[in-house]
Design an enzyme around this catalytic site. Structure first.
Site, PDB file in Angstrom:
ATOM      1  N   ASP A   6       0.858  -1.182   0.000  1.00 46.19           N
ATOM      2  CA  ASP A   6       0.000   0.000   0.000  1.00 46.19           C
ATOM      3  C   ASP A   6       0.896   1.235   0.000  1.00 46.19           C
ATOM      4  O   ASP A   6       1.545   1.537   1.007  1.00 46.19           O
ATOM      5  CB  ASP A   6      -0.902  -0.016   1.241  1.00 46.19           C
ATOM      6  CG  ASP A   6      -1.732   1.245   1.371  1.00 46.19           C
ATOM      7  OD1 ASP A   6      -2.123   1.815   0.328  1.00 46.19           O
ATOM      8  OD2 ASP A   6      -1.997   1.669   2.516  1.00 46.19           O
ATOM      9  N   GLY A   8       1.382   4.942   0.210  1.00 49.61           N
ATOM     10  CA  GLY A   8       0.728   6.159   0.655  1.00 49.61           C
ATOM     11  C   GLY A   8       1.640   7.357   0.524  1.00 49.61           C
ATOM     12  O   GLY A   8       2.826   7.228   0.193  1.00 49.61           O
ATOM     13  N   GLY A 107      -9.776   7.391  -4.751  1.00 50.30           N
ATOM     14  CA  GLY A 107      -8.425   6.891  -4.561  1.00 50.30           C
ATOM     15  C   GLY A 107      -8.376   5.384  -4.387  1.00 50.30           C
ATOM     16  O   GLY A 107      -9.314   4.767  -3.856  1.00 50.30           O
ATOM     17  N   ASP A 109      -6.647   3.607  -2.372  1.00 45.52           N
ATOM     18  CA  ASP A 109      -6.699   3.182  -0.973  1.00 45.52           C
ATOM     19  C   ASP A 109      -8.126   3.148  -0.446  1.00 45.52           C
ATOM     20  O   ASP A 109      -8.487   2.257   0.331  1.00 45.52           O
ATOM     21  CB  ASP A 109      -5.828   4.099  -0.107  1.00 45.52           C
ATOM     22  CG  ASP A 109      -6.180   5.580  -0.249  1.00 45.52           C
ATOM     23  OD1 ASP A 109      -6.797   5.976  -1.266  1.00 45.52           O
ATOM     24  OD2 ASP A 109      -5.824   6.364   0.657  1.00 45.52           O
TER      25      ASP A 109
END
Length: 265
Positions: A6, A8, A107, A109
């Site tokens: 992930d 970020g 997004g 995420d």
């Protein structure tokens, strides 16, 4: 084993799954200047410390909100692990129904968190997924399991950094709750403002969402780095799940594996 990543704005989170079992997870700082070789060497070393060889990894998937790192991460996985990874992007099967003005603006995420919440907690009632990351995002899922909208607020760490850097005498402090909201020194004044202030922000937004949904029975799930800190100061968060995103990536890998990442070694 499957490697889930992930990416970020502040951190990159990694997790390795062996079947459904989590073998290891860790995070590193996001660095736009770092090359694929630097990321590759770093993760290979960190996996080695945990008894995992790069040859043990047979597939991978990543989500990213930092487009400039997409190629870097993909290239790193090809070179250091010999796999073509899946990426959370339009065209990947997620099963999530997105009912907003422009689905392409959502997004990666947020998509993963919503899918993960539905997979693990879906119970026929609305849900709010709050992610305390670089930004603080609220994702609203209807009782039918549709993503119907959300809220994006500033992030806790970024706001505190702005406060410290934008003033001449305020220091950088740890993000933790002081013993009292009536603080007696500069450090605890700032801690009270950031922690109790964010708890109030969360409570108010969650209350407004429930009012607009015309629902009182709504499951509120918190994830992200500061989820535990804020959850301790409010009763509106029902579940803390720090692994929500990484578990969601593993679920999406399994859903798409037949058409997804391939071993190229």
């Amino acid at each position: 084993m499957i490697l889930c990543i992930d990416v970020g704005n502040s951190n990159i989170k990694y997790a390795v799954f062996d079947g459904d079992a989590l073998k290891v997870s860790f995070r590193v700082s996001t660095d736009l200047k770092r090359t694929s070789d630097e990321y590759g060497a770093q993760i290979v070393d960190m996996l080695s410390v945990n008894g995992i060889s790069s040859s043990d990894v047979r597939g991978g998937i990543f989500s990213s909100v930092v487009p400039s790192l997409d190629y870097t991460i993909e290239h790193m996985l090809r070179v250091y692990f010999g796999i073509v990874p899946l990426q959370i992007a339009p065209g990947l099967k997620t099963g999530l129904k997105i009912r907003v003005d422009n689905a392409h603006e959502v997004g990666a995420d947020r998509v993963v968190n919503n899918v993960s919440a539905l997979k693990k907690y879906g119970c026929g009632k609305p849900m709010i997924v709050v992610d305390f990351g670089t930004a603080t995002t609220f994702n609203i899922l209807s009782a039918a399991g549709e993503f119907i909208g959300g809220v994006i607020a500033p992030g806790i760490k970024g706001s505190l950094e702005s406060l410290a850097s934008g003033t001449a005498k305020l220091p950088r402090v740890e993000i933790e709750a002081p013993k009292s909201v009536i603080a007696t020194n500069t450090v605890t004044n700032m801690q009270a403002g950031i922690v109790f202030g964010w708890a109030g922000l969360v409570e108010y937004i969650v209350r407004k969402i429930k009012k607009e949904l015309h629902e009182s029975d709504v499951l509120t799930i918190a994830t992200g780095g500061f989820s535990e800190t804020i959850a301790k100061e409010t009763d509106c968060i029902d579940v803390i799940d720090k692994m929500l995103t990484l578990n969601g990536l593993k679920y999406l890998y399994d859903m798409n594996a037949l058409n997804g990442s391939e071993d190229i070694t």
